[in-house]
Structure formats: structure tokens, C-alpha cells
Write a protein that holds these residues in place. Sequence first.
Motif, PDB file in Angstrom:
ATOM      1  N   LYS A 283       0.837  -1.208   0.000  1.00 27.26           N
ATOM      2  CA  LYS A 283       0.000   0.000   0.000  1.00 27.26           C
ATOM      3  C   LYS A 283       0.869   1.254   0.000  1.00 27.26           C
ATOM      4  O   LYS A 283       0.611   2.201  -0.759  1.00 27.26           O
ATOM      5  N   GLU A 284       1.896   1.272   0.856  1.00 27.81           N
ATOM      6  CA  GLU A 284       2.788   2.435   0.926  1.00 27.81           C
ATOM      7  C   GLU A 284       3.485   2.666  -0.411  1.00 27.81           C
ATOM      8  O   GLU A 284       3.591   3.808  -0.887  1.00 27.81           O
ATOM      9  N   LYS A 285       3.964   1.585  -1.014  1.00 25.12           N
ATOM     10  CA  LYS A 285       4.659   1.707  -2.299  1.00 25.12           C
ATOM     11  C   LYS A 285       3.729   2.235  -3.384  1.00 25.12           C
ATOM     12  O   LYS A 285       4.105   3.096  -4.186  1.00 25.12           O
ATOM     13  N   ASN A 286       2.500   1.721  -3.422  1.00 28.67           N
ATOM     14  CA  ASN A 286       1.530   2.164  -4.432  1.00 28.67           C
ATOM     15  C   ASN A 286       1.157   3.631  -4.245  1.00 28.67           C
ATOM     16  O   ASN A 286       1.008   4.375  -5.226  1.00 28.67           O
ATOM     17  N   LEU A 287       0.998   4.031  -2.999  1.00 28.27           N
ATOM     18  CA  LEU A 287       0.667   5.433  -2.717  1.00 28.27           C
ATOM     19  C   LEU A 287       1.801   6.361  -3.141  1.00 28.27           C
ATOM     20  O   LEU A 287       1.564   7.430  -3.715  1.00 28.27           O
ATOM     21  N   ASN A 288       3.024   5.964  -2.856  1.00 29.86           N
ATOM     22  CA  ASN A 288       4.178   6.776  -3.260  1.00 29.86           C
ATOM     23  C   ASN A 288       4.291   6.858  -4.778  1.00 29.86           C
ATOM     24  O   ASN A 288       4.599   7.919  -5.328  1.00 29.86           O
ATOM     25  N   THR A 289       4.050   5.746  -5.443  1.00 32.14           N
ATOM     26  CA  THR A 289       4.095   5.754  -6.914  1.00 32.14           C
ATOM     27  C   THR A 289       3.019   6.685  -7.477  1.00 32.14           C
ATOM     28  O   THR A 289       3.274   7.484  -8.388  1.00 32.14           O
ATOM     29  N   ALA A 290       1.810   6.596  -6.917  1.00 32.57           N
ATOM     30  CA  ALA A 290       0.712   7.465  -7.371  1.00 32.57           C
ATOM     31  C   ALA A 290       1.041   8.930  -7.125  1.00 32.57           C
ATOM     32  O   ALA A 290       0.781   9.795  -7.984  1.00 32.57           O
TER      33      ALA A 290
END
Length: 331
Positions: A283-290
Motif C-alpha cells: 500500500k505504501e509503495k503504491n501510494l508513493n508511486t501514485a
Amino acid sequence: MIRKIQVALLFCCVVGAVNANTAELNVAIENLRSACVGISDELNRMKTMAGINTAVTAVGTVAAGGGLGAGIAKSGVDSEAEKLASEIADDLEELRMAAVGQDSSKFEYIDVTAPDVTDFWEVQDDAQDAQVVTNADIEAKKAELERLNKKSVVLGNVRTGTLAAATATNIAGVAIAGTNRIDGDLKVWVDSCLGAVKELSNALGQARVSLGSINPDVQRAENIYRACEEWSMVDVTSINKKSTGATVSSGIGAGLGVVGTITSAVANSGGVRANDTDAGKAKEKNLNTAANVLAGGTTVASGVALVFNATQIKTLKRASEISDKCQEALQ
């Protein structure tokens, strides 16, 4: 006697025609003055506003670009921290195996997160005092991991802050660009000026025939016509098109900036960062990518608005120069 009368009548007709053409020329010039003088004042106001908006959108573009840069740097730091955390886990396992030897039931790992507890493995042996095994390399890696995590937080905050700044400048850009347009009254004013230029052209054509090209009135009218005729080369509708383009681009930048700011803040929040489960890490990685993608989109939109504002200034400057030149010729 009759011939003298005919000559006198012809002279009177010629003089009358000359006077009529001179009067017509003067009327055309006065109509041109009434129609064209004052336009440059409004154009200069618009040019100033376009300049302000260009500066505002430039700041927004730089801010959004800074947010994107911080986000990319944060991704690199997070990857490095993730790799280091994995190495620490492997090292701890090796340390445990080395300390335990053949009888792992005699050893117990002490929780390093507890207050005032140093990382060690303790031998559980009733017959002997507790034995402690430490590893300086692991401690150094843990210190480095803590440094990387702090740096990641700082970079996340920078990304959030710069995206918020870019959002604010894009909102301001929408407000400025949306009102910096050729309105109906000014369009009519410019069209009237162009109509007066055409009227002068017609009067000038007749005056050249009756008065001659070296006549002072004709020469003055020629100078005025050449200066004011350049209005025909200005496409005032393009000014509004550039205003619309800047408004739309700034609006897109503002929308992306708002979402990006919120996404970045959530990605960098303590709750998300503290979740060490696989789902939490994903979740953290996806949020940072977004957040990084949104920062990139904000940068592009702000840059497009900057181009529209800069080109609008160029058009307004050209129109203002022509207007000034026309007014100077009419003095």
C-alpha cells in the motif's frame, strides 16, 4: 471673356475639390484618432496581468518539479532502506545460528524495540550466568536504516509541501488567466479602429489623385495609415485562445496537485509507514508511486500553462506596440 469665366469656374471647381478632399482626409484622421487612441492602455494592463501569471505559473512549475524530484529521490531511499532491512534480517538469522549452535532451545532473542534494551542473544542456562552475543556490523546497519527512514520522511514532506504550493499557484493561475481576456467591449473597440483605418485608406486614395503624393496633408495621412494599418496583422482572438489554454492547463494542474498533495501526505503518514505487513508495504509503495505520477502530471500541466501565458504576453506586447505606434503617428 467667356473663356476667362470658364477658367475661373474650373479653378473654383478644382479648389473646391481640393478643399473637399483635404476635409475628407482630416475627417478620416479624426475618426481614426477617436477609434484607436486608448486601446494600448487596456492592452498594457492585460500584458501586466499576463506577466504576473507567467511568474506565478513558473513558480508552480518549479514547485511541482521539485515535488517530483523529491518523490523520485524518496523512492530511491525507500528501496535502499528495504534492501538494508532485508540484510539486517539475514544477519540476525546468521547471528542466531552462530550463537545457538546445535541447541537452539537454550537461546532467546531479546526485543530491541523495548526501552533501554541492547540487541543481543541470551543463553538460557540455569547453571551459568547469561552469555551475550553482539554484532557491531548489525548495529551500524540499524543506525543507517534509521537515517534512511528519517530521510524518507523528510523527502515525503518536501513532496507534499511542494505539491501544495504548486496547487495554490495553479489555482491563482486559473483566476488570473480566466479574466485576462479581450472582452466584448475591447473587441468592438479594436474592430472600430480597423474600420477607421480602412476609411482612412479610402480617403487617402482619393487625396493622392487630387492633391498629389507630395502634399503635406497626404504625407501625414500616409504616415498615420502605415502605422495604424499594422493592426490588421494582430489576431486578437488568439489572445483569448491563449487565455483559455492557460486557464484549462492551470485548472488541470490544480486538480492533479490537490489529489497529489493528499496522496503524498497519506503515503508519508505514520500509520502507513508503520505497517510492516506485506499488504502494508504494498500500500505504501503504491501510494508513493501514485503521488509521484500526480507530481509529474502537475509539473506538465503547469508547464503548459506557463507556455500559454508566455505566448499571450508576446501577442499582447505586439498589439501594444502597434497601438502605441498608431497613437504616436496621430499626435
